[in-house]
Design an enzyme around this catalytic site. Sequence first.
Site, PDB file in Angstrom:
ATOM      1  N   CYS A 380       0.836  -1.199   0.000  1.00  0.00           N
ATOM      2  CA  CYS A 380       0.000   0.000   0.000  1.00  0.00           C
ATOM      3  C   CYS A 380       0.874   1.254   0.000  1.00  0.00           C
ATOM      4  CB  CYS A 380      -0.988  -0.060   1.167  1.00  0.00           C
ATOM      5  SG  CYS A 380      -2.465   0.923   0.866  1.00  0.00           S
ATOM      6  N   HIS A 514      -3.734  -4.972   0.635  1.00  0.00           N
ATOM      7  CA  HIS A 514      -3.151  -5.536   1.862  1.00  0.00           C
ATOM      8  C   HIS A 514      -3.235  -7.064   1.849  1.00  0.00           C
ATOM      9  CE1 HIS A 514      -2.466  -1.816   4.103  1.00  0.00           C
ATOM     10  NE2 HIS A 514      -3.519  -1.362   3.457  1.00  0.00           N
ATOM     11  N   GLU A 516      -1.650  -9.140   3.511  1.00  0.00           N
ATOM     12  CA  GLU A 516      -1.491  -9.754   4.843  1.00  0.00           C
ATOM     13  C   GLU A 516      -2.830 -10.112   5.475  1.00  0.00           C
ATOM     14  OE1 GLU A 516      -1.015  -6.596   4.064  1.00  0.00           O
ATOM     15  OE2 GLU A 516      -1.389  -5.206   5.722  1.00  0.00           O
TER      16      GLU A 516
END
Length: 542
Positions: A380, A514, A516
Amino acid sequence: MARYIFITGGVVSSLGKGIAAAALGALLQARGYRVRLRKLDPYLNVDPGTMSPTQHGEVFVTEDGAETDLDLGHYERFTGRSANRMDNITTGRIYMELIAKERRGDFLGATVQVIPHVTDAIKAFVLDGNEDYDFVICEIGGTAGDIEAMPFMEAIRQLGNDLPRHGAIYIHLTLMPFIASAGELKTKPTQHSVKELRSIGIQPDILLVRADRPIPVEERRKMSLFCNVRETAVIQALDVATIYDVPVAYHAEGLDTEVLAAFGIDPAPKPKLERWQQIVQGIRNPEGEVTIAVVGKYTGLKDAYKSLIEALQHGGLANRVSVKLDWISSEVFEQEDPTPYLERVNGILVPGGFGERGSEGKILAAKFAREHQVPYFGICFGMQMAVIEAARSLAGIEKASSTEFGPAEEPLVGMMTEWMRGNELERRKGEGDLGGTMRLGSYRASLQPGSRIATIYGDTEITERHRHRYEVNRAYKERLEEAGLSFAGMSPDGLLPETIELPDHPWFIGVQYHPELKSRPFEPHPLFKSFIAASVERSRLV
Ligand code: GLN
Protein backbone atom coordinates in the site's frame (compact mmCIF):
# COMPACT_ATOMS: atom_id res chain seq x y z
CA MET A 1 -30.38 -23.88 15.54
CA ALA A 2 -27.20 -22.03 16.44
CA ARG A 3 -25.89 -22.25 19.97
CA TYR A 4 -24.27 -19.20 21.55
CA ILE A 5 -21.02 -18.89 23.47
CA PHE A 6 -20.44 -15.53 25.15
CA ILE A 7 -16.90 -14.73 26.13
CA THR A 8 -16.24 -11.99 28.66
CA GLY A 9 -13.00 -10.87 30.25
CA GLY A 10 -12.11 -9.95 33.79
CA VAL A 11 -9.34 -8.62 36.05
CA VAL A 12 -7.26 -6.88 33.35
CA SER A 13 -7.37 -6.32 29.62
CA SER A 14 -4.92 -7.83 27.10
CA LEU A 15 -5.40 -11.39 28.35
CA GLY A 16 -5.86 -12.64 24.82
CA LYS A 17 -9.64 -12.92 24.77
CA GLY A 18 -9.65 -12.64 20.99
CA ILE A 19 -7.18 -15.47 20.59
CA ALA A 20 -9.05 -17.59 23.15
CA ALA A 21 -12.27 -17.05 21.20
CA ALA A 22 -10.54 -17.80 17.90
CA ALA A 23 -8.88 -20.93 19.29
CA LEU A 24 -12.18 -22.22 20.66
CA GLY A 25 -13.66 -21.60 17.23
CA ALA A 26 -10.86 -23.66 15.68
CA LEU A 27 -11.43 -26.49 18.18
CA LEU A 28 -15.16 -26.68 17.48
CA GLN A 29 -14.42 -26.59 13.77
CA ALA A 30 -11.96 -29.44 14.25
CA ARG A 31 -14.92 -31.44 15.57
CA GLY A 32 -16.85 -30.77 12.41
CA TYR A 33 -19.04 -27.91 13.59
CA ARG A 34 -19.79 -24.77 11.60
CA VAL A 35 -18.62 -21.79 13.61
CA ARG A 36 -19.06 -18.04 13.39
CA LEU A 37 -17.16 -15.55 15.53
CA ARG A 38 -18.37 -12.05 16.32
CA LYS A 39 -17.12 -9.15 18.38
CA LEU A 40 -19.13 -6.66 20.43
CA ASP A 41 -17.09 -3.55 21.16
CA PRO A 42 -18.30 -1.19 23.89
CA TYR A 43 -16.58 2.00 22.71
CA LEU A 44 -18.47 4.91 21.15
CA ASN A 45 -16.63 5.05 17.82
CA VAL A 46 -18.90 3.80 15.05
CA ASP A 47 -16.00 1.64 13.87
CA PRO A 48 -12.26 1.64 14.58
CA GLY A 49 -11.51 3.18 11.16
CA THR A 50 -10.67 6.59 12.54
CA MET A 51 -8.85 5.36 15.66
CA SER A 52 -5.08 5.64 15.89
CA PRO A 53 -3.35 2.31 15.39
CA THR A 54 -1.07 3.21 18.28
CA GLN A 55 -4.08 3.17 20.59
CA HIS A 56 -6.25 0.54 19.13
CA GLY A 57 -3.91 -1.56 17.03
CA GLU A 58 -4.48 -2.53 13.44
CA VAL A 59 -7.74 -1.83 11.68
CA PHE A 60 -8.77 -5.12 10.14
CA VAL A 61 -10.59 -4.82 6.81
CA THR A 62 -13.15 -7.44 5.81
CA GLU A 63 -13.96 -8.66 2.29
CA ASP A 64 -17.05 -6.46 2.23
CA GLY A 65 -15.03 -3.40 3.18
CA ALA A 66 -15.78 -2.93 6.87
CA GLU A 67 -13.09 -1.46 9.11
CA THR A 68 -13.13 -3.68 12.17
CA ASP A 69 -11.36 -4.71 15.34
CA LEU A 70 -8.11 -6.61 14.98
CA ASP A 71 -9.61 -9.62 16.77
CA LEU A 72 -11.50 -10.34 13.56
CA GLY A 73 -8.09 -11.00 12.04
CA HIS A 74 -7.47 -13.69 14.65
CA TYR A 75 -10.88 -15.16 13.94
CA GLU A 76 -10.10 -15.41 10.23
CA ARG A 77 -6.63 -16.82 10.75
CA PHE A 78 -7.81 -19.49 13.16
CA THR A 79 -10.98 -20.58 11.40
CA GLY A 80 -10.39 -19.67 7.75
CA ARG A 81 -13.89 -18.17 7.61
CA SER A 82 -13.95 -14.69 6.10
CA ALA A 83 -15.55 -12.21 8.46
CA ASN A 84 -17.98 -9.56 7.27
CA ARG A 85 -19.27 -6.17 8.40
CA MET A 86 -21.92 -7.85 10.53
CA ASP A 87 -19.32 -9.60 12.66
CA ASN A 88 -18.25 -6.52 14.60
CA ILE A 89 -20.50 -3.99 16.26
CA THR A 90 -19.79 -1.06 18.54
CA THR A 91 -21.88 0.97 20.95
CA GLY A 92 -21.40 3.86 18.54
CA ARG A 93 -23.03 2.00 15.67
CA ILE A 94 -25.92 0.76 17.81
CA TYR A 95 -26.62 4.29 19.02
CA MET A 96 -26.22 5.80 15.59
CA GLU A 97 -28.85 3.48 14.13
CA LEU A 98 -31.13 3.88 17.12
CA ILE A 99 -30.98 7.67 17.09
CA ALA A 100 -31.63 7.74 13.33
CA LYS A 101 -34.78 5.68 14.00
CA GLU A 102 -35.79 7.94 16.83
CA ARG A 103 -35.46 11.00 14.55
CA ARG A 104 -37.60 9.32 11.91
CA GLY A 105 -40.27 8.85 14.55
CA ASP A 106 -40.13 5.06 14.39
CA PHE A 107 -40.67 4.73 18.13
CA LEU A 108 -44.14 6.28 17.91
CA GLY A 109 -43.77 8.59 20.87
CA ALA A 110 -42.17 6.09 23.22
CA THR A 111 -39.34 7.08 25.55
CA VAL A 112 -36.22 5.52 24.06
CA GLN A 113 -34.16 3.80 26.75
CA VAL A 114 -31.07 1.65 27.25
CA ILE A 115 -33.34 -1.16 28.40
CA PRO A 116 -35.14 -2.26 26.27
CA HIS A 117 -34.19 -0.30 23.14
CA VAL A 118 -30.41 -0.49 23.20
CA THR A 119 -30.37 -4.03 24.59
CA ASP A 120 -32.96 -5.13 22.01
CA ALA A 121 -30.82 -3.70 19.23
CA ILE A 122 -27.80 -5.60 20.57
CA LYS A 123 -29.78 -8.82 20.85
CA ALA A 124 -31.12 -8.45 17.32
CA PHE A 125 -27.57 -8.01 16.08
CA VAL A 126 -26.28 -11.06 17.97
CA LEU A 127 -29.08 -13.31 16.70
CA ASP A 128 -29.06 -12.13 13.10
CA GLY A 129 -27.94 -14.25 10.17
CA ASN A 130 -26.81 -17.35 12.07
CA GLU A 131 -28.92 -19.94 10.24
CA ASP A 132 -25.91 -21.69 8.75
CA TYR A 133 -23.95 -22.11 11.96
CA ASP A 134 -23.85 -24.63 14.80
CA PHE A 135 -22.02 -22.28 17.13
CA VAL A 136 -21.80 -18.50 17.33
CA ILE A 137 -19.00 -17.27 19.55
CA CYS A 138 -19.49 -13.67 20.70
CA GLU A 139 -16.60 -11.91 22.32
CA ILE A 140 -17.44 -8.87 24.41
CA GLY A 141 -14.70 -6.24 24.43
CA GLY A 142 -13.43 -4.68 27.64
CA THR A 143 -13.57 -6.19 31.12
CA ALA A 144 -16.39 -7.04 33.53
CA GLY A 145 -17.38 -3.96 35.49
CA ASP A 146 -16.68 -1.42 32.73
CA ILE A 147 -19.52 1.10 32.70
CA GLU A 148 -19.61 1.28 28.92
CA ALA A 149 -19.98 -2.50 28.54
CA MET A 150 -23.10 -2.67 30.73
CA PRO A 151 -25.70 -2.68 27.92
CA PHE A 152 -23.82 -5.53 26.21
CA MET A 153 -23.61 -7.51 29.44
CA GLU A 154 -27.30 -6.94 30.08
CA ALA A 155 -28.17 -8.01 26.54
CA ILE A 156 -26.22 -11.27 26.76
CA ARG A 157 -27.71 -11.93 30.18
CA GLN A 158 -31.20 -11.57 28.69
CA LEU A 159 -30.30 -13.85 25.82
CA GLY A 160 -29.54 -16.62 28.31
CA ASN A 161 -33.26 -16.59 29.12
CA ASP A 162 -34.60 -15.77 25.68
CA LEU A 163 -32.88 -18.75 24.06
CA PRO A 164 -34.00 -22.30 24.73
CA ARG A 165 -32.29 -24.18 27.58
CA HIS A 166 -28.78 -25.22 26.54
CA GLY A 167 -28.92 -22.45 23.96
CA ALA A 168 -26.18 -20.26 25.42
CA ILE A 169 -23.20 -20.52 27.74
CA TYR A 170 -20.84 -17.99 29.31
CA ILE A 171 -17.08 -18.24 29.44
CA HIS A 172 -15.15 -15.82 31.61
CA LEU A 173 -11.45 -15.24 30.99
CA THR A 174 -9.46 -14.08 34.02
CA LEU A 175 -5.92 -13.82 35.33
CA MET A 176 -4.23 -15.43 38.32
CA PRO A 177 -1.30 -13.22 39.16
CA PHE A 178 1.79 -14.79 40.71
CA ILE A 179 2.82 -12.89 43.83
CA ALA A 180 6.54 -13.44 44.18
CA SER A 181 6.84 -12.51 47.86
CA ALA A 182 4.17 -15.06 48.79
CA GLY A 183 5.32 -17.52 46.14
CA GLU A 184 1.68 -18.08 45.15
CA LEU A 185 -0.79 -17.71 42.35
CA LYS A 186 -3.75 -15.73 43.65
CA THR A 187 -7.43 -16.55 43.09
CA LYS A 188 -8.89 -13.37 44.58
CA PRO A 189 -8.96 -11.24 41.41
CA THR A 190 -10.88 -14.03 39.67
CA GLN A 191 -13.31 -14.27 42.58
CA HIS A 192 -13.94 -10.54 42.47
CA SER A 193 -14.42 -10.50 38.75
CA VAL A 194 -16.95 -13.34 38.88
CA LYS A 195 -18.72 -11.58 41.75
CA GLU A 196 -19.01 -8.56 39.48
CA LEU A 197 -20.51 -10.67 36.71
CA ARG A 198 -22.93 -12.43 39.05
CA SER A 199 -24.12 -9.10 40.41
CA ILE A 200 -25.45 -8.33 36.94
CA GLY A 201 -26.98 -11.76 36.63
CA ILE A 202 -24.36 -13.66 34.64
CA GLN A 203 -23.13 -16.93 36.09
CA PRO A 204 -20.17 -18.16 34.06
CA ASP A 205 -20.28 -21.81 33.02
CA ILE A 206 -16.57 -21.99 32.36
CA LEU A 207 -13.61 -20.10 33.76
CA LEU A 208 -10.59 -19.81 31.55
CA VAL A 209 -7.78 -18.75 33.84
CA ARG A 210 -4.57 -17.28 32.49
CA ALA A 211 -1.49 -18.00 34.58
CA ASP A 212 2.24 -18.03 34.02
CA ARG A 213 2.65 -21.40 35.80
CA PRO A 214 0.46 -24.45 36.46
CA ILE A 215 -2.47 -23.81 38.80
CA PRO A 216 -2.37 -26.13 41.84
CA VAL A 217 -5.42 -28.36 42.38
CA GLU A 218 -6.36 -26.62 45.65
CA GLU A 219 -6.50 -23.24 43.97
CA ARG A 220 -8.64 -24.63 41.21
CA ARG A 221 -11.02 -26.06 43.82
CA LYS A 222 -11.14 -22.75 45.57
CA MET A 223 -12.15 -20.93 42.38
CA SER A 224 -14.71 -23.62 41.66
CA LEU A 225 -16.22 -23.21 45.11
CA PHE A 226 -16.21 -19.42 45.36
CA CYS A 227 -17.16 -18.76 41.76
CA ASN A 228 -19.83 -21.47 41.60
CA VAL A 229 -18.26 -23.16 38.57
CA ARG A 230 -17.74 -26.93 38.24
CA GLU A 231 -14.20 -27.95 39.05
CA THR A 232 -13.61 -29.49 35.63
CA ALA A 233 -14.80 -26.25 34.07
CA VAL A 234 -12.05 -24.22 35.73
CA ILE A 235 -9.56 -24.41 32.91
CA GLN A 236 -5.99 -23.28 33.15
CA ALA A 237 -4.73 -21.26 30.22
CA LEU A 238 -0.98 -21.18 30.50
CA ASP A 239 1.31 -18.94 28.49
CA VAL A 240 2.46 -20.61 25.27
CA ALA A 241 5.34 -19.95 22.90
CA THR A 242 3.22 -19.06 19.87
CA ILE A 243 -0.44 -18.17 19.49
CA TYR A 244 -0.87 -21.15 17.17
CA ASP A 245 -0.18 -23.38 20.17
CA VAL A 246 -3.36 -22.17 21.81
CA PRO A 247 -5.93 -24.50 20.18
CA VAL A 248 -3.92 -27.63 21.04
CA ALA A 249 -3.06 -26.33 24.52
CA TYR A 250 -6.69 -25.47 25.36
CA HIS A 251 -7.84 -28.79 24.02
CA ALA A 252 -5.34 -30.58 26.28
CA GLU A 253 -6.88 -28.70 29.23
CA GLY A 254 -10.35 -29.80 28.19
CA LEU A 255 -11.85 -26.51 27.04
CA ASP A 256 -13.80 -27.83 24.07
CA THR A 257 -15.00 -30.88 26.00
CA GLU A 258 -16.31 -28.63 28.78
CA VAL A 259 -18.00 -26.33 26.28
CA LEU A 260 -19.84 -29.24 24.67
CA ALA A 261 -20.70 -30.69 28.08
CA ALA A 262 -22.16 -27.34 29.12
CA PHE A 263 -24.46 -27.55 26.10
CA GLY A 264 -25.36 -31.12 27.03
CA ILE A 265 -23.66 -32.52 23.92
CA ASP A 266 -22.36 -35.93 24.80
CA PRO A 267 -20.71 -37.94 23.38
CA ALA A 268 -18.90 -35.35 21.32
CA PRO A 269 -17.19 -36.10 18.00
CA LYS A 270 -13.41 -36.33 18.27
CA PRO A 271 -11.50 -33.30 17.06
CA LYS A 272 -9.09 -33.46 14.14
CA LEU A 273 -6.14 -31.43 15.30
CA GLU A 274 -3.43 -32.63 12.90
CA ARG A 275 -3.20 -29.36 11.02
CA TRP A 276 -2.62 -27.42 14.23
CA GLN A 277 -0.06 -29.93 15.41
CA GLN A 278 1.77 -29.55 12.10
CA ILE A 279 1.82 -25.78 12.35
CA VAL A 280 3.18 -25.91 15.88
CA GLN A 281 5.82 -28.46 14.81
CA GLY A 282 6.84 -26.19 11.95
CA ILE A 283 7.17 -23.15 14.19
CA ARG A 284 9.16 -25.08 16.80
CA ASN A 285 11.59 -26.67 14.36
CA PRO A 286 12.73 -24.12 11.81
CA GLU A 287 15.63 -25.06 9.55
CA GLY A 288 17.01 -21.55 9.32
CA GLU A 289 16.33 -17.91 10.00
CA VAL A 290 15.89 -14.77 7.94
CA THR A 291 15.86 -11.17 9.09
CA ILE A 292 13.35 -8.78 7.58
CA ALA A 293 13.57 -5.05 8.17
CA VAL A 294 10.12 -3.54 8.62
CA VAL A 295 10.49 0.16 7.92
CA GLY A 296 7.41 1.91 9.24
CA LYS A 297 6.01 4.54 11.52
CA TYR A 298 4.29 2.79 14.40
CA THR A 299 7.19 0.47 15.11
CA GLY A 300 6.70 0.91 18.87
CA LEU A 301 3.35 -0.83 18.93
CA LYS A 302 3.36 -4.24 17.31
CA ASP A 303 -0.45 -4.51 17.46
CA ALA A 304 -0.54 -1.85 14.75
CA TYR A 305 0.91 -4.44 12.36
CA LYS A 306 -0.78 -7.56 13.69
CA SER A 307 -1.80 -9.20 10.41
CA LEU A 308 1.49 -8.27 8.79
CA ILE A 309 3.51 -9.96 11.55
CA GLU A 310 1.36 -13.07 11.26
CA ALA A 311 1.58 -13.16 7.47
CA LEU A 312 5.39 -12.94 7.65
CA GLN A 313 5.34 -15.84 10.13
CA HIS A 314 3.17 -17.82 7.73
CA GLY A 315 5.66 -17.07 4.96
CA GLY A 316 8.38 -18.40 7.26
CA LEU A 317 6.39 -21.55 7.99
CA ALA A 318 6.00 -22.19 4.27
CA ASN A 319 9.78 -21.97 3.88
CA ARG A 320 10.62 -23.75 7.14
CA VAL A 321 12.50 -20.78 8.53
CA SER A 322 11.85 -18.51 11.42
CA VAL A 323 11.40 -14.87 10.52
CA LYS A 324 13.12 -12.32 12.70
CA LEU A 325 11.75 -8.81 12.40
CA ASP A 326 13.96 -5.80 12.66
CA TRP A 327 11.70 -2.81 13.35
CA ILE A 328 13.10 0.43 12.06
CA SER A 329 11.40 3.79 12.31
CA SER A 330 11.68 5.30 8.84
CA GLU A 331 12.41 8.74 10.28
CA VAL A 332 15.85 7.47 11.25
CA PHE A 333 16.83 7.36 7.58
CA GLU A 334 16.03 11.05 7.22
CA GLN A 335 18.94 11.77 9.59
CA GLU A 336 21.26 8.83 9.08
CA ASP A 337 22.62 6.71 6.25
CA PRO A 338 20.43 3.58 5.96
CA THR A 339 23.38 1.34 5.04
CA PRO A 340 24.37 0.14 8.52
CA TYR A 341 20.71 -0.61 9.27
CA LEU A 342 19.90 -2.39 6.04
CA GLU A 343 23.08 -4.02 4.75
CA ARG A 344 22.70 -7.12 6.85
CA VAL A 345 18.97 -7.76 6.51
CA ASN A 346 17.66 -10.36 4.07
CA GLY A 347 14.55 -8.50 3.02
CA ILE A 348 12.99 -5.05 3.39
CA LEU A 349 9.31 -4.46 3.88
CA VAL A 350 7.59 -1.08 3.90
CA PRO A 351 4.07 -1.58 5.24
CA GLY A 352 0.91 0.49 4.94
CA GLY A 353 0.95 3.95 6.43
CA PHE A 354 -0.55 7.40 6.41
CA GLY A 355 0.83 10.91 6.34
CA GLU A 356 4.02 12.64 5.33
CA ARG A 357 6.03 12.05 8.48
CA GLY A 358 8.67 9.44 7.80
CA SER A 359 7.78 9.11 4.11
CA GLU A 360 11.19 10.23 2.84
CA GLY A 361 12.77 7.55 5.01
CA LYS A 362 10.54 4.94 3.40
CA ILE A 363 11.53 6.21 -0.04
CA LEU A 364 15.18 5.79 0.96
CA ALA A 365 14.49 2.25 2.17
CA ALA A 366 13.00 1.40 -1.25
CA LYS A 367 16.02 3.02 -2.93
CA PHE A 368 18.44 0.97 -0.86
CA ALA A 369 16.57 -2.25 -1.68
CA ARG A 370 16.52 -1.42 -5.39
CA GLU A 371 20.18 -0.47 -5.60
CA HIS A 372 21.49 -3.31 -3.45
CA GLN A 373 19.33 -6.09 -4.87
CA VAL A 374 17.68 -6.74 -1.50
CA PRO A 375 14.18 -8.26 -1.74
CA TYR A 376 11.66 -5.45 -1.33
CA PHE A 377 8.00 -5.78 -0.48
CA GLY A 378 5.98 -2.56 -0.52
CA ILE A 379 2.47 -2.79 0.81
CA CYS A 380 0.00 0.00 0.00
CA PHE A 381 1.91 3.08 1.19
CA GLY A 382 5.06 0.97 0.68
CA MET A 383 4.17 0.57 -3.00
CA GLN A 384 3.37 4.28 -3.36
CA MET A 385 6.76 5.23 -1.90
CA ALA A 386 8.55 2.75 -4.18
CA VAL A 387 6.83 4.35 -7.19
CA ILE A 388 7.92 7.82 -6.08
CA GLU A 389 11.46 6.51 -5.63
CA ALA A 390 11.50 4.96 -9.10
CA ALA A 391 10.08 8.14 -10.61
CA ARG A 392 12.80 10.25 -9.03
CA SER A 393 15.75 7.91 -9.55
CA LEU A 394 14.89 6.04 -12.74
CA ALA A 395 12.64 8.41 -14.70
CA GLY A 396 14.27 11.66 -13.61
CA ILE A 397 11.06 13.14 -12.22
CA GLU A 398 12.75 14.91 -9.37
CA LYS A 399 9.66 16.52 -7.87
CA ALA A 400 7.72 13.25 -7.73
CA SER A 401 5.45 13.20 -4.68
CA SER A 402 2.02 12.28 -3.36
CA THR A 403 -0.87 14.71 -2.98
CA GLU A 404 -1.36 13.15 0.44
CA PHE A 405 1.51 15.44 1.51
CA GLY A 406 -0.01 18.60 0.00
CA PRO A 407 -0.24 20.02 -3.53
CA ALA A 408 2.33 18.30 -5.76
CA GLU A 409 3.93 19.48 -8.98
CA GLU A 410 4.41 15.87 -10.07
CA PRO A 411 1.59 13.92 -8.42
CA LEU A 412 2.83 10.36 -8.89
CA VAL A 413 0.33 9.38 -6.23
CA GLY A 414 -2.95 11.23 -6.06
CA MET A 415 -6.52 11.15 -4.90
CA MET A 416 -8.87 9.38 -7.27
CA THR A 417 -12.46 10.39 -6.88
CA GLU A 418 -14.16 7.80 -9.07
CA TRP A 419 -13.54 4.18 -9.86
CA MET A 420 -15.36 1.04 -10.96
CA ARG A 421 -16.27 -1.84 -8.68
CA GLY A 422 -17.52 -4.56 -10.99
CA ASN A 423 -20.02 -2.72 -13.16
CA GLU A 424 -20.73 0.03 -10.70
CA LEU A 425 -19.25 3.45 -10.48
CA GLU A 426 -18.11 4.36 -6.97
CA ARG A 427 -17.24 7.87 -5.88
CA ARG A 428 -15.46 9.45 -2.97
CA LYS A 429 -15.38 13.05 -1.94
CA GLY A 430 -12.13 14.97 -1.92
CA GLU A 431 -13.18 16.75 1.24
CA GLY A 432 -15.36 15.65 4.06
CA ASP A 433 -15.37 13.30 7.02
CA LEU A 434 -12.34 11.10 7.39
CA GLY A 435 -14.54 8.13 8.29
CA GLY A 436 -15.65 6.37 5.12
CA THR A 437 -13.68 8.08 2.33
CA MET A 438 -11.43 5.21 1.38
CA ARG A 439 -11.34 2.46 -1.18
CA LEU A 440 -12.15 -0.39 1.16
CA GLY A 441 -12.56 -4.12 0.92
CA SER A 442 -12.13 -6.65 -1.82
CA TYR A 443 -11.44 -5.62 -5.43
CA ARG A 444 -10.38 -7.57 -8.46
CA ALA A 445 -7.07 -7.00 -10.22
CA SER A 446 -5.75 -8.35 -13.51
CA LEU A 447 -2.13 -9.45 -13.63
CA GLN A 448 -0.02 -9.43 -16.78
CA PRO A 449 0.60 -12.98 -17.97
CA GLY A 450 4.26 -13.85 -17.48
CA SER A 451 4.88 -11.15 -14.89
CA ARG A 452 6.60 -12.20 -11.69
CA ILE A 453 3.51 -11.51 -9.64
CA ALA A 454 1.28 -13.60 -11.91
CA THR A 455 3.77 -16.45 -11.56
CA ILE A 456 3.70 -16.10 -7.79
CA TYR A 457 -0.10 -16.22 -7.65
CA GLY A 458 -0.26 -18.87 -10.36
CA ASP A 459 -3.13 -16.82 -11.75
CA THR A 460 -3.86 -13.61 -13.63
CA GLU A 461 -7.14 -12.73 -11.94
CA ILE A 462 -6.98 -12.06 -8.21
CA THR A 463 -9.03 -10.35 -5.53
CA GLU A 464 -7.44 -8.58 -2.60
CA ARG A 465 -8.51 -6.20 0.15
CA HIS A 466 -7.86 -2.48 0.04
CA ARG A 467 -7.74 0.39 2.52
CA HIS A 468 -6.43 3.63 1.10
CA ARG A 469 -7.42 7.03 -0.15
CA TYR A 470 -4.73 7.64 -2.77
CA GLU A 471 -3.75 5.79 -5.94
CA VAL A 472 -0.68 5.62 -8.13
CA ASN A 473 -1.36 8.01 -11.00
CA ARG A 474 -1.65 6.09 -14.23
CA ALA A 475 -0.76 9.21 -16.22
CA TYR A 476 2.88 8.38 -15.43
CA LYS A 477 2.60 4.72 -16.37
CA GLU A 478 4.35 4.88 -19.76
CA ARG A 479 7.22 6.99 -18.51
CA LEU A 480 7.84 4.70 -15.58
CA GLU A 481 7.60 1.58 -17.69
CA GLU A 482 10.17 2.99 -20.08
CA ALA A 483 12.39 3.60 -17.06
CA GLY A 484 12.08 -0.07 -16.04
CA LEU A 485 9.23 -0.21 -13.52
CA SER A 486 6.55 -2.59 -14.67
CA PHE A 487 2.87 -2.06 -13.84
CA ALA A 488 2.11 -5.75 -13.79
CA GLY A 489 -1.26 -5.55 -12.07
CA MET A 490 -4.10 -3.17 -12.92
CA SER A 491 -7.73 -2.87 -11.92
CA PRO A 492 -9.87 -4.74 -14.51
CA ASP A 493 -10.88 -1.42 -16.15
CA GLY A 494 -7.19 -0.54 -16.53
CA LEU A 495 -7.50 2.68 -14.53
CA LEU A 496 -5.85 1.89 -11.22
CA PRO A 497 -2.34 0.47 -10.83
CA GLU A 498 -2.60 -2.45 -8.40
CA THR A 499 0.90 -3.92 -8.45
CA ILE A 500 4.35 -2.84 -9.60
CA GLU A 501 7.58 -4.78 -10.00
CA LEU A 502 11.15 -4.40 -11.17
CA PRO A 503 11.86 -7.19 -13.65
CA ASP A 504 15.65 -6.72 -13.33
CA HIS A 505 15.71 -7.15 -9.59
CA PRO A 506 15.75 -10.42 -7.61
CA TRP A 507 12.43 -9.55 -5.89
CA PHE A 508 10.97 -6.06 -5.92
CA ILE A 509 7.19 -5.93 -5.69
CA GLY A 510 4.71 -3.33 -4.55
CA VAL A 511 1.00 -3.93 -4.10
CA GLN A 512 -1.71 -1.32 -3.57
CA TYR A 513 -3.73 -3.74 -1.43
CA HIS A 514 -3.15 -5.54 1.86
CA PRO A 515 -2.31 -9.18 1.16
CA GLU A 516 -1.49 -9.75 4.84
CA LEU A 517 -5.21 -9.67 5.66
CA LYS A 518 -5.84 -12.88 3.77
CA SER A 519 -2.88 -14.96 4.92
CA ARG A 520 -3.58 -17.93 7.19
CA PRO A 521 -1.21 -20.26 8.99
CA PHE A 522 -2.49 -23.27 7.06
CA GLU A 523 -2.69 -21.28 3.81
CA PRO A 524 0.20 -18.80 3.73
CA HIS A 525 -0.31 -15.97 1.27
CA PRO A 526 1.65 -16.63 -1.95
CA LEU A 527 3.32 -13.20 -1.86
CA PHE A 528 4.60 -13.67 1.67
CA LYS A 529 5.71 -17.19 0.89
CA SER A 530 7.60 -15.96 -2.17
CA PHE A 531 9.05 -12.89 -0.41
CA ILE A 532 10.45 -15.05 2.38
CA ALA A 533 11.80 -17.54 -0.16
CA ALA A 534 13.62 -14.66 -1.89
CA SER A 535 14.92 -13.50 1.48
CA VAL A 536 16.21 -17.01 2.20
CA GLU A 537 18.06 -16.84 -1.15
CA ARG A 538 19.48 -13.49 -0.20
CA SER A 539 20.61 -14.78 3.22
CA ARG A 540 22.80 -17.29 1.42
CA LEU A 541 24.60 -14.39 -0.29
CA VAL A 542 25.23 -12.05 2.65
N1 GLN B 1 -1.86 6.75 2.93
C1 GLN B 1 -2.01 5.99 1.74
C2 GLN B 1 -3.40 6.18 1.12
O1 GLN B 1 -4.30 6.59 1.78
C3 GLN B 1 -1.73 4.53 1.97
C4 GLN B 1 -2.69 3.87 2.88
C5 GLN B 1 -2.22 2.53 3.37
O2 GLN B 1 -1.03 2.23 3.32
N2 GLN B 1 -3.11 1.73 3.89
O3 GLN B 1 -3.58 5.89 -0.04
